[in-house]
Structure formats: C-alpha cells, structure tokens
Design a protein around this motif. Structure first.
Motif, PDB file in Angstrom:
ATOM      1  N   GLN A  70      -1.388   2.367  -5.949  1.00  0.00           N
ATOM      2  CA  GLN A  70      -0.292   3.159  -6.502  1.00  0.00           C
ATOM      3  C   GLN A  70       0.315   4.108  -5.756  1.00  0.00           C
ATOM      4  O   GLN A  70       0.463   5.408  -5.908  1.00  0.00           O
ATOM      5  CB  GLN A  70      -0.904   3.780  -7.831  1.00  0.00           C
ATOM      6  N   PRO A  71       1.097   3.741  -4.658  1.00  0.00           N
ATOM      7  CA  PRO A  71       1.805   4.603  -3.836  1.00  0.00           C
ATOM      8  C   PRO A  71       3.105   5.135  -4.579  1.00  0.00           C
ATOM      9  O   PRO A  71       3.498   4.180  -5.395  1.00  0.00           O
ATOM     10  CB  PRO A  71       1.940   3.764  -2.548  1.00  0.00           C
ATOM     11  N   CYS A  72       3.654   5.948  -4.275  1.00  0.00           N
ATOM     12  CA  CYS A  72       4.938   6.485  -4.654  1.00  0.00           C
ATOM     13  C   CYS A  72       6.064   5.422  -4.399  1.00  0.00           C
ATOM     14  O   CYS A  72       5.907   4.722  -3.529  1.00  0.00           O
ATOM     15  CB  CYS A  72       5.224   8.020  -4.188  1.00  0.00           C
ATOM     16  N   MET A  73       7.381   5.950  -5.100  1.00  0.00           N
ATOM     17  CA  MET A  73       8.578   4.741  -5.080  1.00  0.00           C
ATOM     18  C   MET A  73       8.654   4.351  -3.606  1.00  0.00           C
ATOM     19  O   MET A  73       8.929   3.455  -3.270  1.00  0.00           O
ATOM     20  CB  MET A  73       9.616   5.399  -5.894  1.00  0.00           C
ATOM     21  N   HIS A  74       9.063   5.648  -2.861  1.00  0.00           N
ATOM     22  CA  HIS A  74       9.491   5.542  -1.535  1.00  0.00           C
ATOM     23  C   HIS A  74       8.396   4.977  -0.343  1.00  0.00           C
ATOM     24  O   HIS A  74       8.585   4.882   0.744  1.00  0.00           O
ATOM     25  CB  HIS A  74      10.235   6.757  -0.961  1.00  0.00           C
ATOM     26  N   ARG A  75       7.057   4.787  -0.947  1.00  0.00           N
ATOM     27  CA  ARG A  75       6.297   4.288   0.041  1.00  0.00           C
ATOM     28  C   ARG A  75       5.651   3.009  -0.372  1.00  0.00           C
ATOM     29  O   ARG A  75       4.624   2.680  -0.168  1.00  0.00           O
ATOM     30  CB  ARG A  75       4.998   5.317   0.032  1.00  0.00           C
ATOM     31  N   ARG A  76       6.195   2.165  -1.099  1.00  0.00           N
ATOM     32  CA  ARG A  76       5.959   0.879  -1.772  1.00  0.00           C
ATOM     33  C   ARG A  76       5.511  -0.051  -0.689  1.00  0.00           C
ATOM     34  O   ARG A  76       6.234  -0.057   0.474  1.00  0.00           O
ATOM     35  CB  ARG A  76       7.195   0.499  -2.580  1.00  0.00           C
ATOM     36  N   GLY A  77       4.565  -0.522  -0.978  1.00  0.00           N
ATOM     37  CA  GLY A  77       3.701  -1.505   0.167  1.00  0.00           C
ATOM     38  C   GLY A  77       2.923  -0.815   1.052  1.00  0.00           C
ATOM     39  O   GLY A  77       2.280  -1.381   1.881  1.00  0.00           O
ATOM     40  N   GLU A  78       3.073   0.481   0.880  1.00  0.00           N
ATOM     41  CA  GLU A  78       1.870   1.190   2.163  1.00  0.00           C
ATOM     42  C   GLU A  78       0.736   1.482   1.548  1.00  0.00           C
ATOM     43  O   GLU A  78       0.579   1.406   0.266  1.00  0.00           O
ATOM     44  CB  GLU A  78       2.702   2.633   2.476  1.00  0.00           C
ATOM     45  N   ARG A  79      -0.464   1.838   2.166  1.00  0.00           N
ATOM     46  CA  ARG A  79      -1.626   2.397   1.791  1.00  0.00           C
ATOM     47  C   ARG A  79      -1.386   3.776   1.205  1.00  0.00           C
ATOM     48  O   ARG A  79      -0.709   4.517   1.862  1.00  0.00           O
ATOM     49  CB  ARG A  79      -2.563   2.379   2.984  1.00  0.00           C
ATOM     50  N   ASN A  80      -1.815   3.924  -0.044  1.00  0.00           N
ATOM     51  CA  ASN A  80      -1.823   5.352  -0.635  1.00  0.00           C
ATOM     52  C   ASN A  80      -2.802   6.166  -0.193  1.00  0.00           C
ATOM     53  O   ASN A  80      -3.825   5.658   0.298  1.00  0.00           O
ATOM     54  CB  ASN A  80      -1.823   5.309  -2.163  1.00  0.00           C
ATOM     55  N   GLU A  81      -2.478   7.508   0.187  1.00  0.00           N
ATOM     56  CA  GLU A  81      -3.506   8.582   0.324  1.00  0.00           C
ATOM     57  C   GLU A  81      -3.355   9.924  -0.197  1.00  0.00           C
ATOM     58  O   GLU A  81      -2.141  10.198  -0.532  1.00  0.00           O
ATOM     59  CB  GLU A  81      -3.716   8.446   1.881  1.00  0.00           C
TER      60      GLU A  81
END
Length: 255
Positions: free
Chosen positions: A207-218
């Motif tokens: 569930q990353p934030c909108m501008h980090r779509r497709g990234e690993r969240n941390e």
C-alpha cells in the motif's frame, strides 16, 4: 522533526532482508521511530519476535491473518496465549475477516476471528483488525463480543461505519490509500473524524502512497500520509503527529 509511530508495518517481510539497517535508518531520519509489527501466521511469529528482541522501537503483535487461512491450525490458536504472555506482545493481530478474496472459507474465518477476539479480551490486549468487504459483520462481531479495543487497519469504510467503531472504542488506521486523489470516502472520514481515534500506518511493504505506486512501501514514507492527513484536516503537521503518536501510545501501552 515529528515523533511518529507506524502502527502497522510488516517489517519481517523478506523484501527488507537486504537493506533492513538502511530501511530503519531512513525511518528514523524521517521521524518514524517506533513500529507495531503484526504477524500473519504461526510461521512468522518467531521472525516478528526476533525483530522485537533485536530492533529498538519494534513492538510485536501475534495472530492469524484471514488471507493465510489455509495454513492456520487449531493448535496455533492453542499456542497463541503463551506467545502473548511471554513474547512482548502489545496486541493480537493481524486478525479479521476478508470476503474480497475468493476461496477463503467464510465460516472458518469467523471461527478463527472470534476465538482470537476472546483470547485478546482474556489477555486485556487490543486487536489489530483486517476487514475487507466485511465491515458490517466485523462491527457486529465486535459489538456482540464486547469489551474490546483496537484498530481497524487500512480503514476503507463509510463515515457511519467509522462512527460506530468510535462508539465502541476502536481506532481507525490510515495509510497510503488516503494520498490518492480519488479516495473521496477516506478523505471524508479523515477530515471529519474525532482526532482522538486516528492512527497512522504504512502496511509496509504494501500500500504505497500515490506518487510511489509500484514501489516497495516502507515506514519512512509515512510522512506522505501525515502531510495528507494534515492537509485534509486543515491542521499543522506537528499537531497531527503529536495527536496520533499519543493515540498509539495509549492504545498499545507504549508509555
């Protein structure tokens, strides 16, 4: 710099195996210095406990997540109380109901959910609840059992459902989805809800934030959630940070 608690992060996930030290440092640099790490099944309880023993600021929760239903056994429920008593638990979780994913036996989910709720009540611990396409039944179950407290993680319900949860003493966990432009229902809930029931989270690595779509969240990325919540409530970042940290400390007994 804010003093924040990420109230839901799966930091035992294998995606953090190669850069765990750097991930924790990035979080601290962003002001996120404490983390609630909920387990998902019996197989990762030891990994969650290991983080608790080796990483300052990590607090564990143990439970059986509905998405991993196939691996749960009755004996895992039998083992849960001892883990709660001896492994530093601050909550029972992640537990709940998921009627979105096909193939997960609803009745077995209900059985495991209710048994874990009773265990939490007996141990006077809060619960970390996963509810997807199951809000009404989740609320009904919590009300029927009674005497519970906790957080509905990654809340996506209505304003009325949120009000019912507040009335029972349950918090709302808000993470990356609130940053999406079209998340109108979550925006309405966050902008109008009593601040005393709000918690911030990431659900890392998901569930990353909108501008980090497709990234690993941390956890470091929870700053984006904080900024969005402050904007929605027309409040300062410092005020939202202070309030949500206080809420988390009280719910999980971190003081």
């Amino acid at each position: 710099m804010p003093d924040l608690i990420d109230t839901h992060a799966h930091l035992d996930d294998s995606s953090f195996a190669d850069d765990g030290d750097a991930m924790f440092q990035r979080a601290r640099d962003a002001g996120v210095r404490r983390w609630i790490v909920p387990a998902i099944d019996r197989g990762n309880w030891a990994a969650v406990e290991h983080l608790f023993r080796t990483r300052e600021g990590v607090y564990p929760a143990y439970g059986l997540h509905p998405l991993f239903l196939q691996g749960h056994r009755d004996e895992h429920l039998d083992e849960l109380p001892a883990w709660l008593d001896s492994k530093g638990a601050v909550a029972v979780g992640e537990i709940g109901l998921d009627f979105y994913v096909e193939g997960l036996d609803p009745q077995r989910q209900r059985e495991l959910f209710e048994k874990q709720l009773h265990i939490a009540k007996e141990h006077d611990l809060p619960v970390i609840v996963h509810a997807r396409r199951a809000f009404e039944e989740t609320i009904h179950t919590l009300r029927r059992i009674g005497g519970l407290r906790g957080v509905i993680h990654s809340f996506s319900g209505s304003e009325e459902q949120a009000r019912q949860l507040f009335g029972m003493g349950f918090h709302i966990g808000i993470g990356g989805p609130v940053t999406y432009d079209r998340a109108n229902r979550i925006h309405r809930v966050v902008s109008s809800m009593p601040l005393e029931w709000l918690l911030l989270e990431t659900d890392a690595p998901d569930q990353p934030c909108m501008h980090r779509r497709g990234e690993r969240n941390e956890p470091a990325f929870m700053i984006d959630v904080l900024d969005t919540v402050a904007s929605l409530r027309d409040a300062t970042v410092a005020d939202i940070a202070a309030a949500t940290t206080k809420n988390a400390e009280a719910l999980f007994g971190l003081n």
